[in-house]
Motif scaffolding. Structure first.
Motif, PDB file in Angstrom:
ATOM      1  N   LYS A 255     -10.530   2.542  -3.219  1.00  0.00           N
ATOM      2  CA  LYS A 255     -10.204   3.633  -4.125  1.00  0.00           C
ATOM      3  C   LYS A 255      -9.207   3.198  -5.194  1.00  0.00           C
ATOM      4  O   LYS A 255      -9.398   3.437  -6.378  1.00  0.00           O
ATOM      5  CB  LYS A 255      -9.627   4.788  -3.288  1.00  0.00           C
ATOM      6  N   ASP A 256      -8.139   2.570  -4.760  1.00  0.00           N
ATOM      7  CA  ASP A 256      -7.076   2.225  -5.710  1.00  0.00           C
ATOM      8  C   ASP A 256      -7.116   0.758  -6.108  1.00  0.00           C
ATOM      9  O   ASP A 256      -6.255   0.278  -6.835  1.00  0.00           O
ATOM     10  CB  ASP A 256      -5.702   2.518  -5.100  1.00  0.00           C
TER      11      ASP A 256
ATOM     12  N   GLU B 288      -9.362   2.519   2.791  1.00  0.00           N
ATOM     13  CA  GLU B 288      -9.400   3.481   1.698  1.00  0.00           C
ATOM     14  C   GLU B 288      -8.780   2.969   0.410  1.00  0.00           C
ATOM     15  O   GLU B 288      -9.421   2.928  -0.620  1.00  0.00           O
ATOM     16  CB  GLU B 288      -8.727   4.786   2.132  1.00  0.00           C
ATOM     17  N   GLU B 289      -7.518   2.557   0.498  1.00  0.00           N
ATOM     18  CA  GLU B 289      -6.823   2.212  -0.744  1.00  0.00           C
ATOM     19  C   GLU B 289      -7.443   0.996  -1.432  1.00  0.00           C
ATOM     20  O   GLU B 289      -7.430   0.890  -2.643  1.00  0.00           O
ATOM     21  CB  GLU B 289      -5.340   1.958  -0.462  1.00  0.00           C
ATOM     22  N   ARG B 290      -8.012   0.125  -0.653  1.00  0.00           N
ATOM     23  CA  ARG B 290      -8.607  -1.075  -1.230  1.00  0.00           C
ATOM     24  C   ARG B 290      -9.749  -0.694  -2.165  1.00  0.00           C
ATOM     25  O   ARG B 290      -9.828  -1.154  -3.304  1.00  0.00           O
ATOM     26  CB  ARG B 290      -9.113  -1.986  -0.117  1.00  0.00           C
TER      27      ARG B 290
ATOM     28  N   LEU C  66      -6.431  -1.640  -4.253  1.00  0.00           N
ATOM     29  CA  LEU C  66      -5.332  -2.364  -3.599  1.00  0.00           C
ATOM     30  C   LEU C  66      -5.796  -3.770  -3.245  1.00  0.00           C
ATOM     31  O   LEU C  66      -6.869  -3.948  -2.671  1.00  0.00           O
ATOM     32  CB  LEU C  66      -4.936  -1.606  -2.326  1.00  0.00           C
TER      33      LEU C  66
ATOM     34  N   SER D 286       0.839  -1.205   0.000  1.00  0.00           N
ATOM     35  CA  SER D 286       0.000   0.000   0.000  1.00  0.00           C
ATOM     36  C   SER D 286       0.873   1.253   0.000  1.00  0.00           C
ATOM     37  O   SER D 286       2.059   1.196   0.301  1.00  0.00           O
ATOM     38  CB  SER D 286      -0.882   0.008   1.248  1.00  0.00           C
ATOM     39  N   LYS D 287       0.239   2.358  -0.329  1.00  0.00           N
ATOM     40  CA  LYS D 287       0.961   3.631  -0.280  1.00  0.00           C
ATOM     41  C   LYS D 287       1.198   4.022   1.158  1.00  0.00           C
ATOM     42  O   LYS D 287       2.268   4.454   1.535  1.00  0.00           O
ATOM     43  CB  LYS D 287       0.126   4.716  -0.967  1.00  0.00           C
ATOM     44  N   SER D 288       0.147   3.863   1.958  1.00  0.00           N
ATOM     45  CA  SER D 288       0.219   4.366   3.327  1.00  0.00           C
ATOM     46  C   SER D 288       1.062   3.488   4.236  1.00  0.00           C
ATOM     47  O   SER D 288       1.527   3.938   5.263  1.00  0.00           O
ATOM     48  CB  SER D 288      -1.187   4.451   3.903  1.00  0.00           C
TER      49      SER D 288
ATOM     50  N   ALA E 202      -4.953   1.343   4.382  1.00  0.00           N
ATOM     51  CA  ALA E 202      -4.869   0.476   3.209  1.00  0.00           C
ATOM     52  C   ALA E 202      -6.190  -0.263   3.000  1.00  0.00           C
ATOM     53  O   ALA E 202      -6.730  -0.295   1.902  1.00  0.00           O
ATOM     54  CB  ALA E 202      -3.725  -0.519   3.367  1.00  0.00           C
TER      55      ALA E 202
END
Ligand SMILES: Cc1cc2nc3c(=O)[nH]c(=O)nc-3n(C[C@H](O)[C@H](O)[C@H](O)COP(=O)(O)OP(=O)(O)OC[C@H]3O[C@@H](n4cnc5c(N)ncnc54)[C@H](O)[C@@H]3O)c2cc1C
Ligand code: SF4
Ligand code: SF4
Ligand code: SF4
Ligand code: SF4
Lengths: 431, 148, 508
Positions: free
Chosen positions: B41-42, B37-39, B44, B26-28, B34
């Motif tokens: 949104k991105d 949000e990232e899951r 992930l 993840s970025k964070s 992760a």
């Protein structure tokens, strides 16, 4: 020039497979690759991505330049091999060179098959199998409004889709009652065709070109169809398929059938001469007989196996397995192995599940408690798990079959020993 | 080379390895961000996947095969074998999302990225200090990272 | 959720889930074998049912975001020192079920813990202390009958020779053994772990009454095999498999009653090892049906000696009850080589709560009395004494030895080392830590590789601490501590307790 230990004719994926195969065994002796095309080895299927504008030319190369340097491979590109002397073990090129080899790989691929259509000779009728074709069509696409693609197989559809992405009005002609008749079945073809139609491509099945119409200057005007229709067009792309490019081999006395005949070690009838890829007729994993299956993975695998054998190891080719993965505007489709078993043969058991709304389809073909092929459309994420059963020819017990039919194949369905050897080799419980 | 070996006798199906893998990529670098949000949104996602059947579970990811089917199938040069480390490397810049590798890998180790036309595949956490995140997270030593 | 039997709301624990931390990953859902956590489809998040929580803390331990806290239910009944909440809850439960209250693990009731009322001595100026890191320190212990005196003659080569014939001994590198916990009550993975750890640290583990799995015979040098009233898994090879045989007469957690391993716990492996059909209840009768007197016990002891060709010392394990000293004396006279005394705080896989919490006496008092009685009768050398039941740390071990034990068994501590949180629900077979369960989904939570390492670590750690304490007392071998009550002083206990323990009060 000294005798070359390894010479490869053709600079496609079979050739790369061979280089990587040779280097698994022999990291020293130089390899020479001679390729008729003047670009570095590229992903042939990528030409449709290039034509569609999805990738730029910089993304075509399959391996970076340093791969060749590190692997001690020299290349002669834009060079065509004109003859092989199997006795003297030499080849001669269009540049007038004669090269002596110890091991030779013929990986000359396929050439587009062009049926005799009146009017096909002349301008603006193209094939779509190499980079040059793609580049021509890219520049052509800027000037034209309409194109007709003859052939509703994988290459034809991809060519059509890519031209469409360039703003060209595309009609695809397919002689059989449905597109993708080889690798897919009706349901899958209907979903894929539906997706293309949704986007705006014209797909016409059951018809083909009877004649290509030209004006008195020889300029292309349109296509007369077998059903009597006439389609105006500025460009015709013939994409009916490829046939093994074996004339070089045949002319030098190497046995050919539908392709160049090879044994279990990818060896041709001539001493020290091997063949791999679209040009070769090699053992089929499921059927056991020798077939030409012109697909990418087989080309690599055959090249890899040939390479290892050229370098002196004794490796048998495990067999080709037909497999295709292709997406139509975001609708992924995968087909592996036997997907259209002969009608009426009740040794096959077929399980399908179709969800037209979700554009999702699954077809599993079993024979004698083994999975021998499958088709997936839409929901393809478990493809590899199905492939395992086809490829490793594992028996599928009844409960596992149910699980597969539910779309949930997994590694825990594997026989225990095979599972252990694959995933946790060398592990022993202390007590 | 060192690989990650899953042991189905002791995998308890907790899925912590998946969470660790996700966080490591993840970025964070923060599980909560992760996962929350990232899951979404991105897109992930984890390279590891836990399978369960009855009381047996196992967590699998790319085996980094000696002779990988995925590399043979890759039409873009996006997958290749690093001759030095033996890792099966993925170059997402080259990948065109044709799903050939996903089809060819008989170990089911490749999945589609949920939002991008790219694949998700184990990189053995090559960049991570301390080796594979999944192995570090496994509470029951059901994943081993070792030379065999 | 709300609509349920009234009494269900008097549950013990509450699950506190921190909303900022919980990511709804469902790890807790998968870990809880009591289904206290669940995925709520309509809310699309993980929820919980407090009434199902048994307070094992498994979820809390595995939650990757540390979002969980398991707490005692805050709602208290009106304070009443006679009718404490537990009595109310029990009555409610029994009024609902009409059944015997079952319990697992050792008794949690508030009876004096004498370990905490005893303090150890240390050397100062004279008889200086010893640094175990620099000087040899002997923890080696031999269990078995010792001769009253040894006869040594000078051999032909001029060297001394031992004339006395010695009884067989169990040799321990540390005086701590893994207690009898039967295969069935705890699972195979833990038996493997105990066997491996015992082997690694030079001690022994006790099979318990469930027999010995065939793949563990190779750890025989570090195994004591047990023979109990059910005679499960007992056959000649079994009797010869270990370095010692233990006749289990009683168990501290449930003196006077037998055992009952429910059929659900009898899987194929347990069935094969116990030699009973899969799924059948394994019932150990309260008494041995062939022992009604010391003479009967003597017969069994000698039958076992005979069977094991006099190579293995025979231990007799009894619960610490009122007349324990006299009983131990009888056991010693019946020919046992070891007497094992299990105090009332000893663990169990399942016992009626009333028995567990009300029958028996604390090990400290029993041990002191047994040692004293055997000394008084001049037969202390005939047997080794092993103390068990509620030994929590190395200081407890040292105190037990100073009170007269040769060695100790640790059961509860063994399980805690591999994760047990003393939730006390061993009898349900759903142990979320994978300990007191044979459910394959749960028992694999104990990877024997990890468990063996933890157990070996525990033994090593306690061994080091024992050396430190011995050194501090100026002793360089555990032998010199045994029964050395001068090294103990009592604090805050009455004269009568001091007298029973045979120790002086601190300050004296
Ligand atoms: C548009 C398109 C899309 C495709 N998509 C897929 C796909 O998605 N999946 C899939 O599995 N397969 C696909 N294929 C098929 C796949 O590309 C081929 O199976 C594969 O390229 C075969 O590799 P090869 O190395 O055998 O031959 P080729 O790639 O054909 O390479 C042969 C090379 O040899 C050279 N050559 C020929 N004769 C000589 C000579 N005499 N001297 C020197 N050089 C010579 C040729 O110029 C050519 O460069 C596609 C093909 C096309 C055209
Ligand atoms: S993706 Fe699959 S084929 Fe490729 S290296 Fe990993 S396990 Fe092997
Ligand atoms: S090694 Fe790293 S990338 Fe591979 S599965 Fe484990 S955590 Fe994921
Ligand atoms: S973290 Fe370990 S035990 Fe949990 S699912 Fe993954 S491999 Fe299995
Ligand atoms: S394990 Fe923790 S983070 Fe995951 S759902 Fe349960 S409470 Fe939430």
């Amino acid at each position: 020039m000294a005798i070359m230990k390894y010479v490869i004719i053709g600079n496609g994926i079979a050739s790369i497979g061979a280089i990587e195969g040779i280097r698994k065994v022999d990291t020293e002796n130089e390899i020479l690759v001679i390729g008729a095309e003047d670009s570095p080895a590229y992903g042939r299927p990528l030409i449709s991505y290039l034509l569609a504008g999805k990738i730029g030319p910089e993304r075509l190369a399959l391996r970076p330049q340093e791969f060749y340097e590190k692997s001690n491979v020299s290349t002669k590109l834009g060079t065509t091999v004109e003859a092989i002397d199997t006795k003297a073990k030499t080849i001669s090129t269009d540049k007038g060179e004669t090269i002596e080899f110890e091991n030779l790989l013929i990986a000359t691929g396929g050439i587009p098959f062009t049926p005799p259509i009146p009017g096909a000779e002349g301008s603006d009728v193209y094939n779509f199998t190499n980079l040059a074709h793609a580049q021509t069509l890219i520049s052509k696409a800027k000037e034209i409004k309409r194109a007709v693609v003859i052939g509703g197989g994988l290459i034809g559809l991809k060519a059509g889709e890519s031209l469409f992405d360039r703003g060209v009005d595309v009609t695809i002609l397919e002689l059989s009652p449905r597109i993708l008749s080889l690798a897919f079945d009706e349901n899958a073809a209907a979903l894929a065709g539906g997706r293309l139609a949704e986007v705006g491509l014209n797909v016409r099945c059951g018809v083909t070109a009877k004649e290509i119409q030209r004006d008195s200057d020889g300029n292309l005007k349109g296509v007369h169809l077998t059903d009597g229709d006439f389609l105006q067009t500025e460009v015709v792309v013939i994409a009916i398929g490829v046939v093994p490019n074996y004339s070089l081999a045949k002319d030098s006395g190497i046995s050919v059938d539908r392709g160049i005949k090879v044994d279990d070690h990818m060896k041709t009838s001539a001493d020290g001469v091997f063949a791999a890829g679209d040009v070769a007729q090699a053992k089929d994993l499921l059927f056991g007989d020798d077939r030409v299956i012109p697909i990418w993975t087989n080309a690599y695998n055959q090249g890899f196996c040939a390479g290892k054998n050229m370098a002196g190891t004794d490796i048998e080719f495990t067999g080709s397995l037909a497999m295709n993965s292709i997406s139509f505007y975001g609708l992924p489709t995968i087909s592996v192995g036997t997907v259209n078993p002969p009608e009426g043969d009740d040794s096959f058991e077929i399980a399908t599940s179709l969800d037209e709304k979700k554009k999702s389809y699954r077809k599993l073909v079993f024979q004698n408690d083994h999975l021998v092929g499958y088709v997936l459309v839409g929901d393809i994420d478990m493809a590899g798990m199905y492939t395992a059963f086809v490829k490793f020819q594992m028996a599928v017990p009844e409960d596992a079959k149910k699980q597969m039919m539910a779309g949930e194949p997994d590694v825990l369905m594997w026989p225990d020993d095979f599972f252990k050897d694959t995933w946790n080799p060398g592990h022993v419980e202390q007590d | 080379m060192k690989r990650v070996y899953p042991d189905k006798e002791y995998c308890i199906g907790c899925h912590l390895c998946e969470l660790a893998c996700m966080t490591a990529h993840s970025k964070s670098q923060d599980l909560i961000v992760a996962y929350r949000e990232e899951r979404g949104k991105d897109g992930l996602s984890s390279c590891k996947k836990v399978f369960e059947k009855g009381h047996t579970c196992v967590a699998i990811s790319c085996r980094h095969c000696d002779e990988p089917s995925c590399v043979a199938a890759c039409i873009s040069g996006g997958l290749h074998k690093d001759p030095e480390t033996g890792h099966t490397l993925y170059d997402r810049e080259k990948c065109v999302g044709c799903w050939s590798c996903l089809m060819a890998c008989p170990y089911g180790a490749i999945r589609r990225h949920p939002t991008e036309g790219k694949i998700v595949k184990c990189d053995l956490c090559a960049e991570r200090e301390g080796g594979p995140a999944c192995v570090a997270a496994c509470p029951n030593a059901a994943l081993k990272y070792e030379e065999r | 959720m709300l609509f349920q039997p009234v009494n269900k709301n008097y549950h013990e624990f509450c699950i506190i889930r921190d909303k900022d931390l919980c990511i709804n990953c469902k790890v807790c859902v998968r870990q809880c074998s009591y289904e206290a956590h669940y995925w709520d489809e309509s809310r699309q998040k993980v929820m919980h049912d407090n009434t199902k929580c048994i307070g094992c803390h498994r979820c809390e331990a595995l939650c990757p975001t540390a979002a969980l806290n398991i707490v005692n239910k805050p709602s208290d009944f009106r304070t009443n020192s006679l009718w404490r909440p537990v009595f109310l809850q029990n009555i409610y439960k029994q009024a609902d079920t009409g059944g015997v209250l079952l319990a697992g693990m050792g008794s949690p009731v508030d009876i004096p813990v004498y370990w905490d009322s005893m303090l150890l001595d240390a050397s100062q100026v004279t008889n200086p202390s010893i640094d175990p890191l620099r000087e040899p320190m002997e923890l080696k212990t031999f269990l078995g009958a010792k001769p009253k005196r040894v006869k040594i003659v000078t051999g032909k080569d001029g060297k001394p020779e031992l004339k006395t014939k010695l009884s067989p001994q169990i040799e321990l590198d540390v005086p701590i053994m893994f207690a009898a916990m039967s295969f069935g009550a705890i699972n195979f993975n833990l038996h493997r772990a105990m066997a491996r750890a015992a082997t690694e640290t030079g001690t022994v583990y006790n099979t318990g009454e469930g027999g010995l799995h065939k793949s563990l015979y190779k750890y025989g040098k570090n195994t004591i095999v047990q023979v109990a009233s059910g005679r499960f898994g007992v056959h000649l090879d079994y009797l010869k498999a270990g370095v010692g045989i233990e006749i289990k007469v009683g168990q501290g957690a449930k003196p006077g009653i037998g055992g009952h391993l429910p059929g659900e716990k009898i899987n194929d492996q347990v069935s094969e090892t116990r030699m009973i059909p899969i799924g059948s209840d394994a019932i150990s009768p309260a008494p041995h049906h062939d022992i009604y007197s010391i003479e009967d016990l003597l017969q069994l002891i000698f039958a076992l000696k005979e069977a094991s060709e006099y190579k293995a010392p025979i231990s007799v394990k009894i619960a610490a009850v009122h007349n324990v000293a006299a009983i131990a004396s009888g056991i010693a006279r019946a020919g046992a080589d070891i007497v094992t005394i299990d105090g009332m705080r000893g663990g169990t896989g399942a016992a009626p709560a009333m028995i567990r919490d009300n029958v028996g006496i604390p090990i400290e008092l029993a041990l002191a009395q047994v040692d004293q009685r055997l000394r008084d009768e001049g037969i202390r050398n005939k047997v080794s004494i092993v103390a068990a039941g509620g030994i929590r740390c190395s200081a407890d071990v040292v105190k037990a030895i100073a009170l007269g034990a040769d060695a100790v068994y640790i059961g509860t501590a063994t399980l805690i080392a591999v994760g047990c949180t003393l939730c006390g629900r061993c009898y349900t077979g759903k142990c979320p830590w994978g300990i007191a369960t044979n459910d394959p989904k749960l028992s694999k939570r104990q990877n024997p590789d990890i468990a063996a390492k933890k157990l070996a670590n525990l033994i090593r750690a306690w061994g080091h601490e024992i050396e430190e304490m011995l050194g501090g007392m100026g002793l360089n071998s555990i032998e010199s501590l045994r029964g050395n009550r001068d090294k103990l002083r009592g604090v805050g206990i009455s004269d009568i307790e001091l007298d029973i323990l045979g120790i002086k009060h601190a300050g004296r």
